[in-house]
Scaffold this active site. Sequence first.
Site, PDB file in Angstrom:
ATOM      1  N   ARG A 176       0.832  -1.215   0.000  1.00 43.64           N
ATOM      2  CA  ARG A 176       0.000   0.000   0.000  1.00 43.64           C
ATOM      3  C   ARG A 176       0.858   1.254   0.000  1.00 43.64           C
ATOM      4  O   ARG A 176       0.422   2.309  -0.450  1.00 43.64           O
ATOM      5  CB  ARG A 176      -0.919  -0.007   1.225  1.00 43.64           C
ATOM      6  CG  ARG A 176      -1.988  -1.079   1.166  1.00 43.64           C
ATOM      7  CD  ARG A 176      -2.607  -1.287   2.493  1.00 43.64           C
ATOM      8  NE  ARG A 176      -1.611  -1.675   3.493  1.00 43.64           N
ATOM      9  CZ  ARG A 176      -1.864  -1.956   4.746  1.00 43.64           C
ATOM     10  NH1 ARG A 176      -3.091  -1.870   5.201  1.00 43.64           N
ATOM     11  NH2 ARG A 176      -0.906  -2.307   5.578  1.00 43.64           N
ATOM     12  N   ARG A 233      -1.149 -16.721   2.350  1.00 47.92           N
ATOM     13  CA  ARG A 233      -2.335 -17.481   2.728  1.00 47.92           C
ATOM     14  C   ARG A 233      -3.081 -17.798   1.442  1.00 47.92           C
ATOM     15  O   ARG A 233      -3.060 -17.003   0.486  1.00 47.92           O
ATOM     16  CB  ARG A 233      -3.258 -16.653   3.652  1.00 47.92           C
ATOM     17  CG  ARG A 233      -2.752 -16.447   5.061  1.00 47.92           C
ATOM     18  CD  ARG A 233      -2.816 -17.718   5.899  1.00 47.92           C
ATOM     19  NE  ARG A 233      -2.408 -17.499   7.273  1.00 47.92           N
ATOM     20  CZ  ARG A 233      -1.175 -17.681   7.743  1.00 47.92           C
ATOM     21  NH1 ARG A 233      -0.211 -18.082   6.931  1.00 47.92           N
ATOM     22  NH2 ARG A 233      -0.902 -17.473   9.019  1.00 47.92           N
ATOM     23  N   GLU A 262      -7.209 -25.470   3.448  1.00 46.51           N
ATOM     24  CA  GLU A 262      -6.240 -26.466   3.944  1.00 46.51           C
ATOM     25  C   GLU A 262      -6.895 -27.401   4.961  1.00 46.51           C
ATOM     26  O   GLU A 262      -7.729 -26.940   5.746  1.00 46.51           O
ATOM     27  CB  GLU A 262      -5.069 -25.719   4.597  1.00 46.51           C
ATOM     28  CG  GLU A 262      -4.299 -24.909   3.569  1.00 46.51           C
ATOM     29  CD  GLU A 262      -3.232 -24.032   4.196  1.00 46.51           C
ATOM     30  OE1 GLU A 262      -2.927 -24.193   5.388  1.00 46.51           O
ATOM     31  OE2 GLU A 262      -2.707 -23.176   3.478  1.00 46.51           O
ATOM     32  N   HIS A 280       1.902 -26.398   3.626  1.00 41.24           N
ATOM     33  CA  HIS A 280       2.078 -25.250   4.545  1.00 41.24           C
ATOM     34  C   HIS A 280       3.330 -25.434   5.418  1.00 41.24           C
ATOM     35  O   HIS A 280       3.257 -25.537   6.641  1.00 41.24           O
ATOM     36  CB  HIS A 280       0.823 -25.068   5.413  1.00 41.24           C
ATOM     37  CG  HIS A 280       0.686 -23.660   5.939  1.00 41.24           C
ATOM     38  ND1 HIS A 280      -0.519 -23.011   6.029  1.00 41.24           N
ATOM     39  CD2 HIS A 280       1.607 -22.776   6.403  1.00 41.24           C
ATOM     40  CE1 HIS A 280      -0.334 -21.790   6.526  1.00 41.24           C
ATOM     41  NE2 HIS A 280       0.958 -21.635   6.757  1.00 41.24           N
TER      42      HIS A 280
HETATM   43  P1  NDP Z   1       4.605  -7.889   7.708  1.00 37.86           P
HETATM   44  O1  NDP Z   1       3.466  -7.274   8.416  1.00 37.86           O
HETATM   45  O2  NDP Z   1       6.000  -7.617   8.158  1.00 37.86           O
HETATM   46  O3  NDP Z   1       4.556  -7.526   6.155  1.00 37.86           O
HETATM   47  C1  NDP Z   1       3.366  -7.542   5.444  1.00 37.86           C
HETATM   48  C2  NDP Z   1       3.527  -6.741   4.160  1.00 37.86           C
HETATM   49  O4  NDP Z   1       2.290  -6.812   3.447  1.00 37.86           O
HETATM   50  C3  NDP Z   1       3.853  -5.289   4.375  1.00 37.86           C
HETATM   51  O5  NDP Z   1       4.954  -4.943   3.587  1.00 37.86           O
HETATM   52  C4  NDP Z   1       2.609  -4.545   3.910  1.00 37.86           C
HETATM   53  O6  NDP Z   1       3.009  -3.351   3.247  1.00 37.86           O
HETATM   54  C5  NDP Z   1       1.977  -5.528   2.936  1.00 37.86           C
HETATM   55  N1  NDP Z   1       0.531  -5.337   2.874  1.00 37.86           N
HETATM   56  C6  NDP Z   1      -0.344  -5.253   3.901  1.00 37.86           C
HETATM   57  N2  NDP Z   1      -1.592  -5.019   3.452  1.00 37.86           N
HETATM   58  C7  NDP Z   1      -1.482  -4.941   2.097  1.00 37.86           C
HETATM   59  C8  NDP Z   1      -2.431  -4.702   1.057  1.00 37.86           C
HETATM   60  N3  NDP Z   1      -3.727  -4.457   1.312  1.00 37.86           N
HETATM   61  N4  NDP Z   1      -1.985  -4.703  -0.218  1.00 37.86           N
HETATM   62  C9  NDP Z   1      -0.689  -4.924  -0.503  1.00 37.86           C
HETATM   63  N5  NDP Z   1       0.257  -5.160   0.455  1.00 37.86           N
HETATM   64  C10 NDP Z   1      -0.148  -5.162   1.732  1.00 37.86           C
HETATM   65  O7  NDP Z   1       4.311  -9.472   7.716  1.00 37.86           O
HETATM   66  P2  NDP Z   1       5.337 -10.686   7.619  1.00 37.86           P
HETATM   67  O8  NDP Z   1       6.279 -10.430   6.494  1.00 37.86           O
HETATM   68  O9  NDP Z   1       5.887 -10.991   8.947  1.00 37.86           O
HETATM   69  O10 NDP Z   1       4.306 -11.876   7.222  1.00 37.86           O
HETATM   70  C11 NDP Z   1       3.474 -11.759   6.094  1.00 37.86           C
HETATM   71  C12 NDP Z   1       2.454 -12.866   6.033  1.00 37.86           C
HETATM   72  O11 NDP Z   1       3.070 -14.073   5.620  1.00 37.86           O
HETATM   73  C13 NDP Z   1       1.785 -13.248   7.351  1.00 37.86           C
HETATM   74  O12 NDP Z   1       0.701 -12.395   7.650  1.00 37.86           O
HETATM   75  C14 NDP Z   1       1.364 -14.681   7.124  1.00 37.86           C
HETATM   76  O13 NDP Z   1       0.029 -14.754   6.702  1.00 37.86           O
HETATM   77  C15 NDP Z   1       2.277 -15.166   6.013  1.00 37.86           C
HETATM   78  N6  NDP Z   1       3.156 -16.236   6.494  1.00 37.86           N
HETATM   79  C16 NDP Z   1       3.074 -17.492   5.952  1.00 37.86           C
HETATM   80  C17 NDP Z   1       3.890 -18.506   6.411  1.00 37.86           C
HETATM   81  C18 NDP Z   1       3.829 -19.873   5.848  1.00 37.86           C
HETATM   82  O14 NDP Z   1       4.072 -20.831   6.576  1.00 37.86           O
HETATM   83  N7  NDP Z   1       3.564 -20.040   4.570  1.00 37.86           N
HETATM   84  C19 NDP Z   1       4.834 -18.295   7.509  1.00 37.86           C
HETATM   85  C20 NDP Z   1       4.880 -16.934   7.972  1.00 37.86           C
HETATM   86  C21 NDP Z   1       4.053 -15.963   7.476  1.00 37.86           C
HETATM   87  P3  NDP Z   1       2.087  -2.018   3.279  1.00 37.86           P
HETATM   88  O15 NDP Z   1       1.733  -1.802   4.733  1.00 37.86           O
HETATM   89  O16 NDP Z   1       2.942  -0.958   2.696  1.00 37.86           O
HETATM   90  O17 NDP Z   1       0.910  -2.340   2.442  1.00 37.86           O
END
Ligand code: NDP
Length: 314
Positions: A176, A233, A262, A280
């Site tokens: 964003r 997700r 899942e 996952h």
């Molecule tokens: P962070 O909160 O550090 O990063 C999330 C990023 O997503 C930010 O850069 C944010 O940028 C962006 N974002 C948020 N909302 C939007 C939007 N509406 N449109 C576009 N971009 C968006 O999270 P993490 O990196 O720690 O983790 C991310 C996700 O990864 C977790 O929420 C989890 O669901 C998933 N995950 C999956 C795992 C797996 O086992 N496969 C393991 C760990 C995590 P901005 O605010 O500028 O939009």
Amino acid sequence: MSKPDLLVLWDLGPHALGALEQDFTLHRHFEADDRDAFMADLPGGVRFVATGGGTGCSREIIEALPDLEIISSFGVGYDAVDVTAAREHGVRVTNTPDVLNDCVAQVTMALMLALAHRLPEADRYVREGRWETEGNFPLTDELTGKTVGIIGLGRIGKAIARLAQAFSMRVVYHGRTDQPHEPYVWYDDPKAMARDVDWLVVIAPSTDQTRGIVSKDVLDALGPEGRLVNVARGDLVDEEALIAALSSGGIAGAALDVFAQEPHVPEALRKLDNVVLLPHQGSATVKTRRAMGDLVVRNLRAHLRGDPVLTPVA
Ligand code: NDP
């Protein structure tokens, strides 16, 4: 003095559960056959909940515990915890950020390498004896020189970006907000970014705004040479549109760690050769899961002592 009661909704594993038993009396909801009866038999005054995975914590559970103070959730994504209900009832929520960044980034690169070099298919080719009977496996692709577009340049997204650079990839991102201090080009539109990249990596949280962000339009923009990796997700990707694109050559391939429902993975996906599928596994190493469990425990202990929690969700 008796230990405070802790309702455990999800199996955190022996390491974390063992540590929690030192300070709390555990009530293992996840082991109960009749969960309604289990909740009805719970002692009054429960202030602590531990959870994780897809179980999270529902409004129903939050409202059944009038003395609840804290939900400590295993995992960085907390989309399965009803944070709106928690906020309404003054319940704080914690997650386990950062300790899994490197692991998830490594798994992402592993998926990209597996898909580019067709490693699972090549492995099957050897096991089935086809190398001997049919000759060499077809030539494959590589990451070097390609552009990867990351949806979600957060904690994990940045770790992926660093590894991608080590593979001589160009990195761009969509979120964003522009992060001008980062050395990567920002796109305010995921479709515009998809048009310009070879790889689209999804690692943003599941929210009302991100659900379906990888739409049919975005997949069309990614195009027949493009590949998708989803480690965020399942609901961030329109799964039906993805299956259609993979089946028709609309995109070249996909590597998926997460799915809409899942552990169900659509038969249509499982039949395709141009996909790599994981159950996952993003953070699923012994080391990282242990660190995540430790953080769940440390947040609960901090709250028990009356100290600020370590990792509250925003
Ligand atoms: P962070 O909160 O550090 O990063 C999330 C990023 O997503 C930010 O850069 C944010 O940028 C962006 N974002 C948020 N909302 C939007 C939007 N509406 N449109 C576009 N971009 C968006 O999270 P993490 O990196 O720690 O983790 C991310 C996700 O990864 C977790 O929420 C989890 O669901 C998933 N995950 C999956 C795992 C797996 O086992 N496969 C393991 C760990 C995590 P901005 O605010 O500028 O939009």
